[in-house]
Design an enzyme around this catalytic site. Sequence first.
Site, PDB file in Angstrom:
ATOM      1  N   CYS A 252      11.999  51.862  42.921  1.00  0.00           N
ATOM      2  CA  CYS A 252      11.102  50.717  42.795  1.00  0.00           C
ATOM      3  C   CYS A 252       9.918  50.974  43.718  1.00  0.00           C
ATOM      4  CB  CYS A 252      11.820  49.430  43.181  1.00  0.00           C
ATOM      5  SG  CYS A 252      10.735  47.992  43.168  1.00  0.00           S
TER       6      CYS A 252
ATOM      7  N   CYS B 221      22.580  64.879  67.493  1.00  0.00           N
ATOM      8  CA  CYS B 221      21.180  65.226  67.298  1.00  0.00           C
ATOM      9  C   CYS B 221      20.905  65.235  65.788  1.00  0.00           C
ATOM     10  CB  CYS B 221      20.861  66.579  67.938  1.00  0.00           C
ATOM     11  SG  CYS B 221      21.407  68.036  67.024  1.00  0.00           S
TER      12      CYS B 221
ATOM     13  N   CYS C  42      23.037  67.707  64.013  1.00  0.00           N
ATOM     14  CA  CYS C  42      24.468  67.358  63.961  1.00  0.00           C
ATOM     15  C   CYS C  42      24.791  66.540  62.711  1.00  0.00           C
ATOM     16  CB  CYS C  42      24.867  66.509  65.169  1.00  0.00           C
ATOM     17  SG  CYS C  42      25.021  67.379  66.724  1.00  0.00           S
TER      18      CYS C  42
ATOM     19  N   CYS D  49      27.652  72.119  66.207  1.00  0.00           N
ATOM     20  CA  CYS D  49      26.264  71.952  65.764  1.00  0.00           C
ATOM     21  C   CYS D  49      25.578  73.311  65.666  1.00  0.00           C
ATOM     22  CB  CYS D  49      25.511  71.049  66.743  1.00  0.00           C
ATOM     23  SG  CYS D  49      23.789  70.749  66.264  1.00  0.00           S
TER      24      CYS D  49
ATOM     25  N   CYS E  82      21.764  72.039  71.559  1.00  0.00           N
ATOM     26  CA  CYS E  82      22.591  70.827  71.419  1.00  0.00           C
ATOM     27  C   CYS E  82      23.975  71.088  72.004  1.00  0.00           C
ATOM     28  CB  CYS E  82      22.690  70.407  69.956  1.00  0.00           C
ATOM     29  SG  CYS E  82      23.775  68.976  69.682  1.00  0.00           S
TER      30      CYS E  82
END
Length: 150
Positions: A63, A39, A42, A116, A121
């Site tokens: 640039c 995710c 993560c 995580c 998750c």
Amino acid sequence: RMAINAACNELGQKWFESGVSENAVSGHIQFIVPGETACFACAPPLVVASKIDERTLKREGVCAASLPTTMGIVAGFLVQNSLKYLLEFGNVSHYLGYSALTDFFPTMSLKPNPQCDDSYCRSRQAEYRARPPVEIATEVTEDLAPLHAD
């Protein structure tokens, strides 16, 4: 993106994410499947992981002409990948990078981080691991006809 990520993890909702680097000459797209792929929490970009306010970033060496071009290219990749998913054709990329300086297009599938910070998750990862593996059935038939006539 962190708020969208948290909501999608909570709901188990697949989503697409993209970004362009601070130097405006590289970018990426990512298809995130909660529990199956990394995710956003993560594997966040360095700026997000470092908790740096993006408005304070120094812009020397950028640039200015590259930014809209790079953003357009990355947006095109994102739309194409979304169409492949929605219309079920081709291979949907889990991650596609782009470097304008080297014409480099890395692709990979990012695995979720078991530690995580997002609790949803981690829950989705456990659900994914608990699912039985998907087996693709193929039928093999042998052609008994001779390869050539003698």
